[in-house]
Write a protein that holds these residues in place. Structure first.
Motif, PDB file in Angstrom:
ATOM      1  N   ASN A 179      15.974  26.553  -8.836  1.00 48.00           N
ATOM      2  CA  ASN A 179      14.646  26.311  -9.405  1.00 48.00           C
ATOM      3  C   ASN A 179      14.739  26.427 -10.917  1.00 48.00           C
ATOM      4  O   ASN A 179      14.858  27.532 -11.452  1.00 48.00           O
ATOM      5  N   PRO A 180      14.690  25.292 -11.647  1.00 47.98           N
ATOM      6  CA  PRO A 180      14.845  25.331 -13.102  1.00 47.98           C
ATOM      7  C   PRO A 180      13.578  25.696 -13.863  1.00 47.98           C
ATOM      8  O   PRO A 180      13.522  25.545 -15.085  1.00 47.98           O
ATOM      9  N   GLY A 181      12.549  26.187 -13.158  1.00 40.98           N
ATOM     10  CA  GLY A 181      11.339  26.615 -13.837  1.00 40.98           C
ATOM     11  C   GLY A 181      11.607  27.820 -14.726  1.00 40.98           C
ATOM     12  O   GLY A 181      12.500  28.630 -14.443  1.00 40.98           O
ATOM     13  N   LEU A 182      10.832  27.958 -15.789  1.00 37.30           N
ATOM     14  CA  LEU A 182      11.063  29.016 -16.765  1.00 37.30           C
ATOM     15  C   LEU A 182      11.041  30.408 -16.133  1.00 37.30           C
ATOM     16  O   LEU A 182      11.970  31.205 -16.325  1.00 37.30           O
ATOM     17  N   LEU A 183       9.993  30.732 -15.378  1.00 34.69           N
ATOM     18  CA  LEU A 183       9.855  32.076 -14.822  1.00 34.69           C
ATOM     19  C   LEU A 183      10.897  32.389 -13.741  1.00 34.69           C
ATOM     20  O   LEU A 183      11.505  33.469 -13.766  1.00 34.69           O
ATOM     21  N   PRO A 184      11.130  31.492 -12.773  1.00 31.81           N
ATOM     22  CA  PRO A 184      12.183  31.786 -11.790  1.00 31.81           C
ATOM     23  C   PRO A 184      13.555  31.949 -12.433  1.00 31.81           C
ATOM     24  O   PRO A 184      14.335  32.819 -12.042  1.00 31.81           O
ATOM     25  N   TRP A 185      13.828  31.117 -13.413  1.00 28.04           N
ATOM     26  CA  TRP A 185      15.117  31.191 -14.107  1.00 28.04           C
ATOM     27  C   TRP A 185      15.230  32.523 -14.857  1.00 28.04           C
ATOM     28  O   TRP A 185      16.265  33.200 -14.790  1.00 28.04           O
ATOM     29  N   ALA A 186      14.159  32.907 -15.552  1.00 30.91           N
ATOM     30  CA  ALA A 186      14.165  34.180 -16.279  1.00 30.91           C
ATOM     31  C   ALA A 186      14.323  35.353 -15.313  1.00 30.91           C
ATOM     32  O   ALA A 186      15.032  36.323 -15.610  1.00 30.91           O
ATOM     33  N   GLY A 187      13.659  35.269 -14.157  1.00 29.59           N
ATOM     34  CA  GLY A 187      13.786  36.327 -13.169  1.00 29.59           C
ATOM     35  C   GLY A 187      15.215  36.485 -12.679  1.00 29.59           C
ATOM     36  O   GLY A 187      15.713  37.599 -12.526  1.00 29.59           O
ATOM     37  N   ASN A 249      15.479  14.898 -12.746  1.00 31.43           N
ATOM     38  CA  ASN A 249      16.689  15.265 -12.010  1.00 31.43           C
ATOM     39  C   ASN A 249      16.934  16.763 -12.168  1.00 31.43           C
ATOM     40  O   ASN A 249      17.883  17.188 -12.824  1.00 31.43           O
ATOM     41  N   PRO A 250      16.065  17.594 -11.563  1.00 31.04           N
ATOM     42  CA  PRO A 250      16.128  19.048 -11.784  1.00 31.04           C
ATOM     43  C   PRO A 250      17.397  19.711 -11.274  1.00 31.04           C
ATOM     44  O   PRO A 250      17.706  20.830 -11.686  1.00 31.04           O
ATOM     45  N   GLN A 251      18.145  19.055 -10.410  1.00 30.76           N
ATOM     46  CA  GLN A 251      19.383  19.644  -9.889  1.00 30.76           C
ATOM     47  C   GLN A 251      20.628  19.110 -10.612  1.00 30.76           C
ATOM     48  O   GLN A 251      21.748  19.337 -10.167  1.00 30.76           O
ATOM     49  N   GLN A 252      20.417  18.428 -11.711  1.00 31.01           N
ATOM     50  CA  GLN A 252      21.542  17.862 -12.455  1.00 31.01           C
ATOM     51  C   GLN A 252      22.456  18.963 -12.977  1.00 31.01           C
ATOM     52  O   GLN A 252      22.019  20.018 -13.412  1.00 31.01           O
TER      53      GLN A 252
END
Length: 315
Positions: A179-187, A249-252
């Motif tokens: 998940n390349p979203g800011l919050l999930p990535w930061a978590g 392409n979020p999984q790139q």
């Protein structure tokens, strides 16, 4: 790399595996060939610096980076840490929170927090004291501890994994896990690097400051809040922005050649962003460059591209 006049190289810097997995997964054989050429260049540089095979031109460059018998990076690091400590003394002990001074000094305090971490980061690449691995390691450990009680050695190992497997899920410890979203990535980032040992060290350091007579509210504003915003700055501009995949392409796989630049277009803006870490391609292509050399590398790359474009137009 040699044309940039990089610092003397250490053997450990070349013991990272060739990151051709991107090429195999994407079928990008041009990238595979580029990486192979890059590896050959590194091995050649390492061989040239073996005992008895020192390149005189590189020795001359290295000497030009010395100041009063110490690497220039040591003086820069010492200056940053001294400025950071002095700013803590001013803001935490001598700044009324209801004053204009408190408002004006908050951002410099945050930026100096960031600079201390950048010092630890540069040490991970041997860029603080290239001529003295022991001093380089000491400066890195000191900066990491002062910044947030960080375990320098474990962070160095993880950071080199990031450079070896940039943008590859499950292998790059700094990359998102799906998940390349800011919050999930930061978590995910916090979970990876926040440790009990770090919290113990932080509490001991904060306790020492409080025992020294620092007002509690000042500590919250200039140590906790400024420190947390510094961590946000580092994650956002040093990891999320450069390595974020495109929306379509979020999984790139985001190998370092695909690093996204920030909005900074001048040296000052680049520095204010995060000590020139918007120059992310330049950092990954030559990790031995110190933070204050990255903007020069970017300008050189842009000028080279401009010259290539002019030659193409003439043809």
């Amino acid at each position: 790399m040699a044309s940039r006049g990089a610092p003397m190289l250490e053997r450990s810097d070349f013991q990272q595996p060739l990151n051709d997995e991107f090429a195999r997964q994407s079928g990008d054989m041009d990238r595979l060939q580029t990486l192979q050429n890059h590896q050959n260049l590194l091995e050649s540089a390492m061989a040239s610096e073996a005992p008895g095979h020192l390149d005189p031109s590189r020795v001359a460059v290295h000497k030009s980076r010395m100041m009063l018998g110490l690497d220039r990076g040591v003086w820069v690091a010492a200056g940053l840490i001294t400025a950071w400590a002095s700013m803590i003394h001013i803001t935490v002990f001598h700044t009324p929170l209801d004053s204009l001074q408190a408002v004006l000094l908050f951002w410099p305090m945050m930026q100096l927090h960031t600079g201390v971490f950048i010092t630890a980061h540069d040490a991970m690449h041997g860029a603080v004291a290239p001529s003295s691995p022991r001093l380089n390691r000491f400066m890195g450990r000191l900066a990491g501890t002062l910044y947030a009680g960080l375990d320098y050695d474990s962070m160095k190992k993880a950071h080199h994994e990031h450079h070896a497997h940039t943008g590859l899920q499950q292998k790059d410890p700094d990359f998102h896990s799906g998940n390349p979203g800011l919050l999930p990535w930061a978590g995910k980032f916090i979970k990876k690097y926040l440790t009990i040992k770090q919290m113990v060290i932080l509490n001991l350091m904060v306790g020492a400051v409080q025992i020294s007579g620092a007002p509690y509210k000042n500590m919250v504003i200039f140590l906790l809040c400024a420190g947390l915003l510094s961590a946000v700055q580092l994650f956002y501009f040093g990891t999320y922005v450069p390595h974020k995949p495109p929306k379509d392409n979020p999984q790139q796989i985001m190998n370092w050649e695909k690093s996204n630049p920030t909005w900074a277009t001048t040296r000052l803006a680049s520095f204010l962003t995060c000590y020139h870490f918007d120059c992310h391609v330049e950092h990954h292509s030559n990790p031995r460059l110190a933070w204050y050399e990255l903007w020069g590398a970017r300008k050189q790359a842009l000028e080279s591209e401009r010259q290539d474009s002019l030659r193409s137009e003439k043809q």
